[in-house]
Design a protein around this motif. Structure first.
Motif, PDB file in Angstrom:
ATOM      1  N   MET A   1      18.373  54.916  72.513  1.00 16.84           N
ATOM      2  CA  MET A   1      18.754  54.513  71.153  1.00 16.84           C
ATOM      3  C   MET A   1      19.233  55.686  70.299  1.00 16.84           C
ATOM      4  O   MET A   1      19.837  55.471  69.255  1.00 16.84           O
ATOM      5  CB  MET A   1      17.574  53.804  70.482  1.00 16.84           C
ATOM      6  CG  MET A   1      17.307  52.423  71.058  1.00 16.84           C
ATOM      7  SD  MET A   1      16.067  51.487  70.109  1.00 16.84           S
ATOM      8  CE  MET A   1      14.559  52.092  70.844  1.00 16.84           C
ATOM      9  N   SER A   2      18.956  56.910  70.761  1.00 14.46           N
ATOM     10  CA  SER A   2      19.358  58.075  69.971  1.00 14.46           C
ATOM     11  C   SER A   2      20.408  58.922  70.671  1.00 14.46           C
ATOM     12  O   SER A   2      20.693  60.037  70.258  1.00 14.46           O
ATOM     13  CB  SER A   2      18.131  58.941  69.645  1.00 14.46           C
ATOM     14  OG  SER A   2      17.400  59.257  70.811  1.00 14.46           O
ATOM     15  N   SER A   3      20.997  58.387  71.761  1.00 18.08           N
ATOM     16  CA  SER A   3      22.085  59.109  72.431  1.00 18.08           C
ATOM     17  C   SER A   3      23.396  58.807  71.698  1.00 18.08           C
ATOM     18  O   SER A   3      23.435  58.027  70.755  1.00 18.08           O
ATOM     19  CB  SER A   3      22.169  58.699  73.899  1.00 18.08           C
ATOM     20  OG  SER A   3      22.484  57.321  74.014  1.00 18.08           O
ATOM     21  N   GLN A   4      24.452  59.425  72.154  1.00 16.97           N
ATOM     22  CA  GLN A   4      25.768  59.197  71.531  1.00 16.97           C
ATOM     23  C   GLN A   4      26.807  58.974  72.620  1.00 16.97           C
ATOM     24  O   GLN A   4      27.152  59.907  73.343  1.00 16.97           O
ATOM     25  CB  GLN A   4      26.156  60.400  70.668  1.00 16.97           C
ATOM     26  CG  GLN A   4      27.336  60.158  69.750  1.00 16.97           C
ATOM     27  CD  GLN A   4      27.117  59.013  68.778  1.00 16.97           C
ATOM     28  OE1 GLN A   4      27.688  57.929  68.950  1.00 16.97           O
ATOM     29  NE2 GLN A   4      26.298  59.239  67.768  1.00 16.97           N
ATOM     30  N   PRO A   5      27.270  57.765  72.880  1.00 13.37           N
ATOM     31  CA  PRO A   5      26.972  56.556  72.117  1.00 13.37           C
ATOM     32  C   PRO A   5      25.544  56.061  72.387  1.00 13.37           C
ATOM     33  O   PRO A   5      24.976  56.345  73.420  1.00 13.37           O
ATOM     34  CB  PRO A   5      28.011  55.552  72.614  1.00 13.37           C
ATOM     35  CG  PRO A   5      28.343  56.016  73.993  1.00 13.37           C
ATOM     36  CD  PRO A   5      28.267  57.513  73.942  1.00 13.37           C
ATOM     37  N   TYR A   6      25.007  55.315  71.424  1.00 20.64           N
ATOM     38  CA  TYR A   6      23.656  54.794  71.521  1.00 20.64           C
ATOM     39  C   TYR A   6      23.700  53.358  72.039  1.00 20.64           C
ATOM     40  O   TYR A   6      24.725  52.670  71.943  1.00 20.64           O
ATOM     41  CB  TYR A   6      22.982  54.831  70.149  1.00 20.64           C
ATOM     42  CG  TYR A   6      23.880  54.423  69.019  1.00 20.64           C
ATOM     43  CD1 TYR A   6      24.110  53.079  68.728  1.00 20.64           C
ATOM     44  CD2 TYR A   6      24.553  55.387  68.249  1.00 20.64           C
ATOM     45  CE1 TYR A   6      24.960  52.709  67.701  1.00 20.64           C
ATOM     46  CE2 TYR A   6      25.401  55.021  67.217  1.00 20.64           C
ATOM     47  CZ  TYR A   6      25.600  53.676  66.949  1.00 20.64           C
ATOM     48  OH  TYR A   6      26.450  53.310  65.940  1.00 20.64           O
ATOM     49  N   PHE A   7      22.598  52.926  72.606  1.00 24.86           N
ATOM     50  CA  PHE A   7      22.537  51.550  73.112  1.00 24.86           C
ATOM     51  C   PHE A   7      21.089  51.089  73.162  1.00 24.86           C
ATOM     52  O   PHE A   7      20.157  51.897  73.188  1.00 24.86           O
ATOM     53  CB  PHE A   7      23.193  51.427  74.485  1.00 24.86           C
ATOM     54  CG  PHE A   7      22.651  52.358  75.542  1.00 24.86           C
ATOM     55  CD1 PHE A   7      21.755  51.914  76.490  1.00 24.86           C
ATOM     56  CD2 PHE A   7      23.053  53.694  75.582  1.00 24.86           C
ATOM     57  CE1 PHE A   7      21.255  52.761  77.460  1.00 24.86           C
ATOM     58  CE2 PHE A   7      22.564  54.555  76.558  1.00 24.86           C
ATOM     59  CZ  PHE A   7      21.656  54.090  77.500  1.00 24.86           C
ATOM     60  N   ILE A   8      20.918  49.767  73.150  1.00 19.97           N
ATOM     61  CA  ILE A   8      19.591  49.150  73.185  1.00 19.97           C
ATOM     62  C   ILE A   8      19.552  48.174  74.363  1.00 19.97           C
ATOM     63  O   ILE A   8      20.335  47.223  74.404  1.00 19.97           O
ATOM     64  CB  ILE A   8      19.291  48.397  71.867  1.00 19.97           C
ATOM     65  CG1 ILE A   8      19.306  49.360  70.678  1.00 19.97           C
ATOM     66  CG2 ILE A   8      17.931  47.686  71.955  1.00 19.97           C
ATOM     67  CD1 ILE A   8      19.160  48.664  69.324  1.00 19.97           C
ATOM     68  N   LEU A   9      18.645  48.428  75.311  1.00 23.38           N
ATOM     69  CA  LEU A   9      18.511  47.542  76.460  1.00 23.38           C
ATOM     70  C   LEU A   9      17.358  46.558  76.298  1.00 23.38           C
ATOM     71  O   LEU A   9      17.297  45.559  77.010  1.00 23.38           O
ATOM     72  CB  LEU A   9      18.312  48.361  77.741  1.00 23.38           C
ATOM     73  CG  LEU A   9      19.511  49.234  78.156  1.00 23.38           C
ATOM     74  CD1 LEU A   9      19.245  49.895  79.496  1.00 23.38           C
ATOM     75  CD2 LEU A   9      20.800  48.415  78.223  1.00 23.38           C
ATOM     76  N   MET A  10      16.432  46.836  75.381  1.00 19.06           N
ATOM     77  CA  MET A  10      15.384  45.850  75.102  1.00 19.06           C
ATOM     78  C   MET A  10      15.987  44.639  74.395  1.00 19.06           C
ATOM     79  O   MET A  10      16.971  44.768  73.678  1.00 19.06           O
ATOM     80  CB  MET A  10      14.293  46.474  74.236  1.00 19.06           C
ATOM     81  CG  MET A  10      13.381  47.410  74.988  1.00 19.06           C
ATOM     82  SD  MET A  10      11.908  47.892  74.048  1.00 19.06           S
ATOM     83  CE  MET A  10      12.581  49.116  72.938  1.00 19.06           C
ATOM     84  N   LYS A  11      15.385  43.486  74.629  1.00 22.06           N
ATOM     85  CA  LYS A  11      15.783  42.249  73.979  1.00 22.06           C
ATOM     86  C   LYS A  11      14.676  41.825  72.997  1.00 22.06           C
ATOM     87  O   LYS A  11      13.549  42.320  73.069  1.00 22.06           O
ATOM     88  CB  LYS A  11      16.000  41.143  75.022  1.00 22.06           C
ATOM     89  CG  LYS A  11      17.051  41.467  76.067  1.00 22.06           C
ATOM     90  CD  LYS A  11      18.441  41.517  75.465  1.00 22.06           C
ATOM     91  CE  LYS A  11      19.494  41.720  76.557  1.00 22.06           C
ATOM     92  NZ  LYS A  11      20.855  41.839  75.982  1.00 22.06           N
ATOM     93  N   PRO A  12      14.982  40.911  72.075  1.00 23.58           N
ATOM     94  CA  PRO A  12      13.928  40.442  71.167  1.00 23.58           C
ATOM     95  C   PRO A  12      12.670  39.977  71.899  1.00 23.58           C
ATOM     96  O   PRO A  12      11.554  40.253  71.456  1.00 23.58           O
ATOM     97  CB  PRO A  12      14.619  39.291  70.422  1.00 23.58           C
ATOM     98  CG  PRO A  12      16.066  39.672  70.407  1.00 23.58           C
ATOM     99  CD  PRO A  12      16.308  40.342  71.724  1.00 23.58           C
ATOM    100  N   ASN A  13      12.841  39.307  73.030  1.00 22.74           N
ATOM    101  CA  ASN A  13      11.672  38.833  73.774  1.00 22.74           C
ATOM    102  C   ASN A  13      10.876  39.979  74.400  1.00 22.74           C
ATOM    103  O   ASN A  13       9.666  39.847  74.624  1.00 22.74           O
ATOM    104  CB  ASN A  13      12.087  37.834  74.850  1.00 22.74           C
ATOM    105  CG  ASN A  13      12.325  36.445  74.275  1.00 22.74           C
ATOM    106  OD1 ASN A  13      12.070  36.204  73.095  1.00 22.74           O
ATOM    107  ND2 ASN A  13      12.798  35.531  75.099  1.00 22.74           N
TER     108      ASN A  13
END
Length: 364
Positions: free
Chosen positions: A280-292
């Motif tokens: 989440m803090s890389s560049q580019p950033y990304f999120i692999l977790m889901k709401p569930n």
């Protein structure tokens, strides 16, 4: 052992056409490997539980070519669950290119590679660790026919070394139990080149730990692990993260000996969340977790606070949740999963697994 030790220096024996088969498990890291240098060298050491039920079964059929030229290419076909898979061949070709200097016989043979997984291909469980380690073991089994003189220790270390060049985490799928990959000053025999069985005392509670894998999202990851590892280059928190991994591995040594599940949980959950914090803090950033995924983590925390049962989670580079717990709490945890967590799983799917004994040769 060093890289040079894995280069054969004898003339190979002539061998008849044949086939070898191995089963190799997946693994789940407790201290995470995230970030690598050239040639699949890890930026920090890691330790994992080898699993048992989540495994790949691979058969390697081989026959020597009638004629070998100086411009020979790799000659192989790859089948997954009985069907020829051309789209997987570039990955195998890249693997063969990486290991060719250590397996100089590769272009002398024609191969058929047949592979299948015990878990659904779309289950969201990373199959590279089990799949690439199984291929590496098959090649080493064939190599033992070409060079029969080498020891079992050499076989295991070179299999892990070759597997690493296919997929870093695959290096940890050869041995069973707890396995360390990456040099660490407090782990005797540890190496960046191959993984080793954890060499110190392990409390009985951790020898048969359970891992129930909640399948939150079966889709393909939006960012590959290779891309994610590369984003650690120049990451503003990279050096502190690598230091943290080393510190956490050191801290686990007395925990694993004493059976201290409270400290185990602190380290393992922190590692899982740090892995995703790096993404989440890389560049580019990304999120692999889901709401569930987040719903499940909160439910686990609530349940642990309420019951005192030492259940915890870890995550790989995806949305799925590995629920870790001692064997003696299995009945209650599975009841908890079915009553409160299965609703957050895609189609209600989960996989029950546990710490296993490592890869096995199959005999027919």
């Amino acid at each position: 052992m060093t890289q040079k030790d894995f280069i054969p220096n004898l003339e190979p024996k002539n061998i008849s056409p044949g086939e070898v088969s191995w089963q190799s498990p997946s693994n789940i890291a407790l201290v995470k490997y995230w970030g690598k240098k050239e040639n699949q060298i890890p930026a920090n050491p890691s330790i994992s539980f080898t699993l048992d039920n989540c495994k790949s079964t691979t058969t390697l059929k081989f026959s020597k070519k009638d004629e070998i030229t100086g411009t020979a290419e790799f000659d192989f076909d790859f089948y997954f669950e009985g069907k020829q898979k051309e789209d997987f061949k570039p990955k195998i070709t890249k693997f063969f290119q990486r290991i060719e200097q250590y397996c100089p016989y590769l272009k002398d043979f024609s191969f058929e590679i047949h592979s299948e997984n015990s878990f659904p291909h779309s289950s969201g469980i990373a199959s590279s660790a089990s799949g690439m380690s199984a291929i590496a073991l098959c090649l080493m089994d064939m190599e033992r026919k070409l060079y029969p003189e080498f020891s079992d220790e050499y076989f295991t270390k070179k299999a892990s070394f070759l597997a690493r060049l296919g997929s870093g985490s695959a290096s940890r799928s050869i041995d069973g139990g707890l396995v360390v990959w990456g040099e660490h000053k407090d782990i005797e025999g540890s190496s960046d080149e191959y993984a080793v069985a954890y060499p110190y005392k392990v409390h009985e509670i951790f020898r048969n730990y359970k891992d129930t894998i909640l399948l939150v999202d079966k889709g393909e990851k939006q960012v590959s692990s290779t891309v994610g590892h590369d984003l650690m280059h120049g990451h503003p928190f990279a050096e502190n993260r690598f230091r943290q991994a080393n510190d956490n591995l050191k801290a686990l040594i007395p925990v694993l000996e004493s059976g201290d599940t409270t400290e185990f949980i602190k380290i393992v959950e922190s590692e899982a969340l740090t892995l995703h914090a790096m993404m989440m803090s890389s560049q580019p950033y990304f999120i692999l977790m889901k709401p569930n995924t987040l719903q499940i983590l909160n439910k686990i925390w609530e349940y642990r606070d309420k019951t005192g049962i030492p259940v915890c989670f870890t995550l790989d580079a995806g949305a799925n949740v590995h629920v870790l717990y001692p064997e003696n709490h299995e009945t209650k945890i599975l009841e908890f999963i079915n009553n409160e967590l299965v609703v957050y799983c895609q189609n209600g799917h989960y996989i029950c697994d546990h710490v296993g004994d490592g890869a096995k040769k199959l005999y027919f």
